[in-house]
Enzyme design. Structure first.
Site, mmCIF file in Angstrom:
data_model
loop_
_atom_site.group_PDB
_atom_site.id
_atom_site.type_symbol
_atom_site.label_atom_id
_atom_site.label_comp_id
_atom_site.label_asym_id
_atom_site.label_seq_id
_atom_site.Cartn_x
_atom_site.Cartn_y
_atom_site.Cartn_z
ATOM 1 N N TYR A 146 -4.344 -40.212 -53.680
ATOM 2 C CA TYR A 146 -5.271 -41.344 -53.686
ATOM 3 C C TYR A 146 -6.180 -41.333 -54.922
ATOM 4 O O TYR A 146 -6.855 -42.318 -55.204
ATOM 5 C CB TYR A 146 -6.133 -41.365 -52.417
ATOM 6 C CG TYR A 146 -5.338 -41.625 -51.151
ATOM 7 C CD1 TYR A 146 -4.096 -42.242 -51.189
ATOM 8 C CD2 TYR A 146 -5.830 -41.254 -49.909
ATOM 9 C CE1 TYR A 146 -3.368 -42.476 -50.041
ATOM 10 C CE2 TYR A 146 -5.109 -41.486 -48.742
ATOM 11 C CZ TYR A 146 -3.876 -42.091 -48.820
ATOM 12 O OH TYR A 146 -3.156 -42.329 -47.678
ATOM 13 N N LYS A 194 5.241 -30.852 -48.197
ATOM 14 C CA LYS A 194 6.665 -31.123 -48.373
ATOM 15 C C LYS A 194 7.146 -30.235 -49.524
ATOM 16 O O LYS A 194 7.559 -30.722 -50.592
ATOM 17 C CB LYS A 194 6.901 -32.599 -48.701
ATOM 18 C CG LYS A 194 6.675 -33.551 -47.538
ATOM 19 C CD LYS A 194 7.838 -33.617 -46.577
ATOM 20 C CE LYS A 194 9.004 -34.371 -47.169
ATOM 21 N NZ LYS A 194 10.182 -34.373 -46.257
ATOM 22 N N ASP A 206 7.208 -34.138 -42.390
ATOM 23 C CA ASP A 206 8.027 -35.003 -41.526
ATOM 24 C C ASP A 206 8.283 -34.321 -40.186
ATOM 25 O O ASP A 206 8.202 -34.939 -39.121
ATOM 26 C CB ASP A 206 9.342 -35.399 -42.220
ATOM 27 C CG ASP A 206 10.058 -34.227 -42.872
ATOM 28 O OD1 ASP A 206 9.428 -33.172 -43.077
ATOM 29 O OD2 ASP A 206 11.266 -34.357 -43.174
ATOM 30 N N ASP A 261 -3.972 -38.323 -43.709
ATOM 31 C CA ASP A 261 -4.341 -39.688 -43.332
ATOM 32 C C ASP A 261 -3.424 -40.153 -42.191
ATOM 33 O O ASP A 261 -3.874 -40.671 -41.163
ATOM 34 C CB ASP A 261 -4.144 -40.579 -44.577
ATOM 35 C CG ASP A 261 -4.756 -41.953 -44.417
ATOM 36 O OD1 ASP A 261 -5.305 -42.236 -43.344
ATOM 37 O OD2 ASP A 261 -4.661 -42.761 -45.362
ATOM 38 N N ASP A 263 -4.204 -39.934 -37.727
ATOM 39 C CA ASP A 263 -4.172 -41.146 -36.898
ATOM 40 C C ASP A 263 -3.151 -40.993 -35.773
ATOM 41 O O ASP A 263 -3.377 -41.440 -34.645
ATOM 42 C CB ASP A 263 -3.823 -42.374 -37.740
ATOM 43 C CG ASP A 263 -5.068 -43.028 -38.329
ATOM 44 O OD1 ASP A 263 -6.158 -42.426 -38.199
ATOM 45 O OD2 ASP A 263 -4.961 -44.116 -38.909
#
Ligand code: NAD
Length: 370
Positions: free
Chosen positions: A143, A194, A227, A251, A255
């Protein structure tokens, strides 16, 4: 009662002040019955600060935040200020606080009280008693990484670019928060990236292992690809204690974990900065929900996310774990007794107002402390 613990309270807009006033009654209770007191300063933030001062956060309030041991935040925003240009909007107050306090670690617990296990979209047995913590790196990663932007190539096609970047100090400091926290919980950290396809993930994994081996050998460390973590969160969420991950994966995963609990009005959070050399760590505590303009002023908001943010503050900023336990137990008992605000209402339960929910928590605290 005088105290050397400085607390800045920023109720904000919408249901922020309604929820915060219940928390302040609880703070009074702790001062009276547990000798846990704070030097409390209350200030405006968001739309309320725009109306009074023309800015969502004054320099004076910013300085108070920097000088405080902890900041307790309600919520900001609402239709009244939606027409303002982005840089002048209420939300900028919160962004400025996060940036200038350098709050790099975002803590999002996913806690499922037994009484509310049926509010989850997962089956009760997978979520009842769930207590996991996701730590998201908040100030680095894709970001913020450079280069970024949208460019037009010589052949006329356009290209959008964002860059995932992490330095070793950025990884080290958020991992230390995770290991520290795990030491106060069940002692298990799962570090998520990852590393199979991203070099930044490879470095993340290497540094996580290094910090663990050198500084926190007694904490259990496992590594998981992001994942797989997404799958595990909905398959078997109770396998986790603390999950630590970067800004982008955090992020999404936080959630996802939040929704395991099924109720926005119940979710607290914390954002932590660095230790400042005197043992103090900058910290801001806030409910995950916003200002809920649709129910503002009706006295029906669920104050428990803000109450639980206060208990996180007791635990993580002031090392008052027993007092935090007391609040969480009171919340459990009140829900177990069948009281519900509208957002978590279930058939056969008693629907109560914000104030009655606050009253019930205080009564429960009295009973627990008797
Ligand atoms: P919201 O979280 O305010 O509300 C979403 C829905 O959940 C609404 O129907 C609301 O009534 C309900 N809800 C939320 N908290 C509740 C509670 N404690 N008790 C009962 N019901 C609750 O999100 P939104 O509607 O998308 O945004 C409203 C405003 O809040 C916007 O201005 C937005 O920018 C702002 N916002 C602020 C923050 C923050 O201050 N950190 C976070 C999110 C949104």
């Amino acid at each position: 009662m005088a105290s050397n613990r400085k607390l800045l309270v920023l109720p904000g807009d919408g249901i922020g002040p309604e929820c915060m006033s219940e928390v302040m009654r609880i703070a009074d209770w702790f001062a009276n019955y547990r000798a846990v007191s704070f030097d409390i300063t209350e200030e405006l933030v968001g739309g309320a600060a725009i109306d009074a001062h023309g800015t969502p956060l004054t320099d004076e309030t910013m300085q108070l935040a920097l000088d405080s041991d902890a900041v307790l935040f309600g919520a900001v925003g609402g239709p009244k200020w939606e027409g303002l240009e982005f840089a002048a909007r209420p939300e900028r107050g919160l962004l400025r606080l996060r940036k200038e306090m350098d709050l790099f670690a975002n803590l999002r617990p996913a806690l499922v009280f037994d009484a509310l296990a049926d509010a989850s979209t997962l089956k009760r047995e997978f979520v009842a008693g769930l207590d996991l913590m996701i730590i998201r790196e908040l100030t680095g990663g894709i970001y913020f990484g450079e280069p970024r932007g949208i460019e037009t190539l010589p052949d006329g096609t356009r290209r959008g670019v964002n860059t995932q970047v992490y330095t070793t100090p950025e990884i080290e400091r958020v991992l230390r928060v995770a290991f520290d926290l795990a030491g106060k919980r069940q002692g298990r950290v799962c570090s998520v990236e990852k590393a199979n396809v991203m070099e930044s993930g490879e470095l993340w994994r290497e540094i996580a292992q290094e910090i663990h081996d050198k500084e926190f050998p007694n904490i259990e460390l496992t590594h998981m690809y992001a994942d797989n973590c997404a799958m595990q969160l909905v398959r078997q969420p109770k396998q986790f204690d603390v999950i630590v991950t970067d800004n982008l994966f955090g992020d999404i995963l936080s959630d996802c974990a939040a929704m395991l609990t099924g109720s926005l009005g119940m979710l607290p959070s914390a954002s932590l900065g660095a230790h400042d050399g005197t043992g103090r760590r900058r910290a801001l505590y806030e409910p995950v929900h916003g200002s809920a303009p649709d129910i503002t002023g009706r006295g029906v908001a669920n104050p428990l996310a803000t109450v639980l943010s206060y208990s996180m503050m007791l635990r993580y900023s002031f090392d008052l774990g027993e007092d935090a336990d007391l609040i969480e137990q009171a919340v459990k008992n009140v829900l177990g007794g069948g009281l519900r605000t509208g957002d978590i209402m279930q058939p056969g339960k008693a629907k109560v107002s914000t104030r009655v929910m606050g009253d019930a928590i205080l009564q429960e605290l009295n009973a627990l402390a008797a």
